[in-house]
Write a protein that holds these residues in place. Structure first.
Motif, PDB file in Angstrom:
ATOM      1  N   UNK A 124       0.849  -1.200   0.000  1.00  0.00           N
ATOM      2  CA  UNK A 124       0.000   0.000   0.000  1.00  0.00           C
ATOM      3  C   UNK A 124       0.882   1.246   0.000  1.00  0.00           C
ATOM      4  N   UNK A 125       1.907   1.237   0.842  1.00  0.00           N
ATOM      5  CA  UNK A 125       2.815   2.396   0.881  1.00  0.00           C
ATOM      6  C   UNK A 125       3.451   2.623  -0.485  1.00  0.00           C
ATOM      7  N   UNK A 126       3.884   1.551  -1.122  1.00  0.00           N
ATOM      8  CA  UNK A 126       4.485   1.662  -2.454  1.00  0.00           C
ATOM      9  C   UNK A 126       3.457   2.153  -3.470  1.00  0.00           C
ATOM     10  N   UNK A 127       2.227   1.618  -3.388  1.00  0.00           N
ATOM     11  CA  UNK A 127       1.170   2.010  -4.327  1.00  0.00           C
ATOM     12  C   UNK A 127       0.767   3.468  -4.203  1.00  0.00           C
ATOM     13  N   UNK A 128       0.889   4.006  -3.003  1.00  0.00           N
ATOM     14  CA  UNK A 128       0.506   5.406  -2.780  1.00  0.00           C
ATOM     15  C   UNK A 128       1.694   6.366  -2.873  1.00  0.00           C
ATOM     16  N   UNK A 129       2.872   5.803  -3.070  1.00  0.00           N
ATOM     17  CA  UNK A 129       4.043   6.692  -3.146  1.00  0.00           C
ATOM     18  C   UNK A 129       3.859   7.658  -4.308  1.00  0.00           C
ATOM     19  N   UNK A 130       4.272   8.866  -4.083  1.00  0.00           N
ATOM     20  CA  UNK A 130       4.064   9.901  -5.092  1.00  0.00           C
ATOM     21  C   UNK A 130       2.793  10.687  -4.866  1.00  0.00           C
ATOM     22  N   UNK A 131       1.980  10.273  -3.885  1.00  0.00           N
ATOM     23  CA  UNK A 131       0.808  11.051  -3.497  1.00  0.00           C
ATOM     24  C   UNK A 131       1.124  11.684  -2.147  1.00  0.00           C
ATOM     25  N   UNK A 132       1.149  12.985  -2.114  1.00  0.00           N
ATOM     26  CA  UNK A 132       1.513  13.695  -0.894  1.00  0.00           C
ATOM     27  C   UNK A 132       0.282  14.171  -0.139  1.00  0.00           C
ATOM     28  N   UNK A 133       0.310  13.978   1.200  1.00  0.00           N
ATOM     29  CA  UNK A 133      -0.737  14.468   2.093  1.00  0.00           C
ATOM     30  C   UNK A 133      -0.071  15.399   3.090  1.00  0.00           C
TER      31      UNK A 133
END
Length: 156
Positions: A124-133
């Motif tokens: 999940x962390x890898x899949x969401x990498x590049x999305x900043x919150x």
């Protein structure tokens, strides 16, 4: 101006674009897809993520003309009839704060779950990498994605 046509959220759409129009601008300003956010303008933050032929792309670095003949999915298309399990999970886990990054996170997580319906936390962390919150931190977002499979099993 050139006329381009594509499938947007399951519906055939056509519009005229200039050769230098960005996909994010055409989707937001011409076609009313306001879930897509324009933020960094360099593809670094993921706020403008849409699925182009099922693959997450940053619409702020893609020319609209490149979408000619393609299929585009936005958050508006995900929740035409009702919220998805992923969106419900985001709400339940308090994964939205200001909401600016949420559409990009949802689209990236949707792509991940399409490819891998039972991801590990690292996936999940890898899949969401590049999305900043900038608000909630990532823990509630990651928990929401991990909880989707359990929700879907509970509904069956």
């Amino acid at each position: 101006m050139k006329k381009i046509s594509f499938i947007l959220n399951g519906e055939k759409r056509s519009t005229y674009v200039e050769p230098n129009n960005l996909l994010v601008d055409v989707l937001r300003e011409k076609l009313g897809m306001h879930s897509i956010k324009y933020a960094c303008g360099r593809g670094d933050c993921g706020a403008c993520t849409v699925l182009l032929n099922g693959k997450g792309v940053r619409s702020c670095i893609i020319l609209a003309i490149e979408a000619d003949g393609q299929e585009i999915l936005t958050v508006e298309g995900l929740s035409k009839d009702k919220l998805t399990s992923l969106q419900e999970s985001f709400i339940d886990h308090g994964s939205f704060q200001c909401g600016f990054c949420a559409p990009g996170m949802i689209m990236s997580a949707t792509e991940l779950l399409e490819k891998n319906p039972n991801p590990t936390e690292e996936e999940v962390k890898e899949g969401l990498s590049g999305n900043l919150c900038r608000c909630t931190g990532y823990t509630p977002i990651i928990k929401a994605v991990l909880d989707v499979e359990k929700r879907d099993v509970d509904k069956k």
